[in-house]
Design a protein around this motif. Structure first.
Motif, short mmCIF file in Angstrom:
data_model
loop_
_atom_site.label_atom_id
_atom_site.label_comp_id
_atom_site.label_asym_id
_atom_site.label_seq_id
_atom_site.Cartn_x
_atom_site.Cartn_y
_atom_site.Cartn_z
N LYS A 209 0.56 -1.14 0.41
CA LYS A 209 -0.06 -0.03 0.27
C LYS A 209 0.52 1.03 -0.38
O LYS A 209 0.73 1.83 -0.36
CB LYS A 209 -1.16 0.18 1.54
N CYS B 181 -1.79 7.03 -5.02
CA CYS B 181 -3.16 6.27 -4.22
C CYS B 181 -3.80 6.55 -3.33
O CYS B 181 -2.63 6.81 -2.14
CB CYS B 181 -3.01 4.93 -5.11
N PHE C 295 -8.20 2.55 -1.38
CA PHE C 295 -7.49 1.33 -0.85
C PHE C 295 -9.03 0.48 -0.09
O PHE C 295 -9.57 0.87 0.68
CB PHE C 295 -5.85 1.28 0.34
N VAL D 249 -7.97 -3.20 1.79
CA VAL D 249 -7.68 -3.82 2.06
C VAL D 249 -8.51 -5.28 3.15
O VAL D 249 -8.86 -5.12 3.78
CB VAL D 249 -6.28 -3.19 3.00
N VAL E 11 -3.09 -7.17 -5.42
CA VAL E 11 -3.03 -6.14 -5.68
C VAL E 11 -4.26 -6.35 -7.11
O VAL E 11 -3.79 -6.62 -7.90
CB VAL E 11 -2.03 -4.95 -6.21
#
Length: 287
Positions: free
Chosen positions: A246, A255, A258, A260, A278
């Protein structure tokens, strides 16, 4: 009446998260020593991965048609239009089970609106497709708009991942025994992706750090407007590795958003502990 989204547990999103989006999830079956478990319900991913590290071997099985039939009948009786977003048919027979159940339900409820979509995606790549569809359903988008978006996002979803131990891919028939043995001795980490719904090796490097760097290179080659995308990251009980990946994506591409998660049992049984993935789009939908 709004559109109901259904999916299966191979999307690797937690049940609580899916419930918050009003998405129903059907669990894939997982087996250990002949005993049956339900992915995410009677078997948690962290427990399975821990046991895999101890040498336990888990197997998976597609969701049978009767399970889908029960779910579809329940929704048909409510008269609610539904979309079942399915795990890749190249990795599981679950999509075909749903088609069988659909035909049986339509015999009783011929006017029932039920679209079944083979995403040809897996894990959080699949999960991102489900997530975007669920948001559209909550916003009150039309049946046709949601279906069009699902098909677009599934077609353009990239899956880039590595595994920590080739032994698990060998058990699933993805690599030869020799490759698994040599890979273990030499610390070789394969880089794989999903093409036409199937797992395909695309590269191999020595060591975990080099594998992560190579993954970033591939993201750069294939991704578009990455700083404005929701990026999926999945890990096989390796949150430290997921956080490193990340951070690399934040530095390299800027970015910000996210999703996760820990890998689920359906996918994790084949890729094993230490898997790192990813997921991102190689093309964005036009508004």
């Amino acid at each position: 009446m709004g559109v109901k989204i259904i999916t299966d547990s191979a999307c690797d999103l937690t049940r609580d998260f899916l419930a918050s989006l009003d998405v129903d999830v059907v669990p894939i079956l997982v087996y250990l020593d002949g005993e049956e478990y339900l992915d995410g319900l009677t078997l948690k991913p962290e427990d399975m991965l821990r046991q895999m590290r101890e040498g336990k071997v888990f197997k998976t099985s597609q969701i049978p048609p009767n399970i889908f039939k029960e779910k579809f009948l329940e929704l048909a009786q409510l008269g609610k239009p539904c979309i079942y977003i399915a795990f890749s048919s190249g990795l599981s027979g679950t999509y075909n089970s749903a088609l069988i159940a659909r035909e049986e339900v339509l015999e009783e409820y011929p006017d029932f609106q039920l679209e079944i979509i083979d995403t040809k995606c897996a894990s959080v790549g699949f999960g991102l497709v489900v997530y975007k569809a669920a948001l559209m359903a909550k916003e009150g988008k039309s049946y046709e708009e949601i279906i069009k978006s699902i098909k677009f996002n599934a077609q353009h979803m990239e899956h880039i991942f590595t595994v920590d131990d080739l032994e698990y891919l060998y058990r699933g028939g993805r690599v030869s025994k020799t490759a698994a043995f040599v890979g273990g001795v030499l610390n070789v980490k394969p880089i794989l992706h999903v093409k036409d719904g199937k797992l395909i090796p695309i590269d191999k490097v020595r060591g975990r750090q080099k594998a992560m760097k190579r993954m970033i290179e591939i993201v750069k080659e294939r991704g578009v407007d990455l700083q404005n995308q929701l990026i999926g990251i999945n890990h096989g009980d390796d949150l430290e590795g997921a956080n490193k990946l990340k951070a690399m994506l934040e530095v390299e591409f800027g970015c910000k958003d996210f999703l996760v998660s820990c890998i689920g049992c359906a996918v994790g049984a084949h890729s094993g502990p230490g898997t790192l993935s990813v997921f991102f789009l190689n093309k964005l939908e036009e508004n």
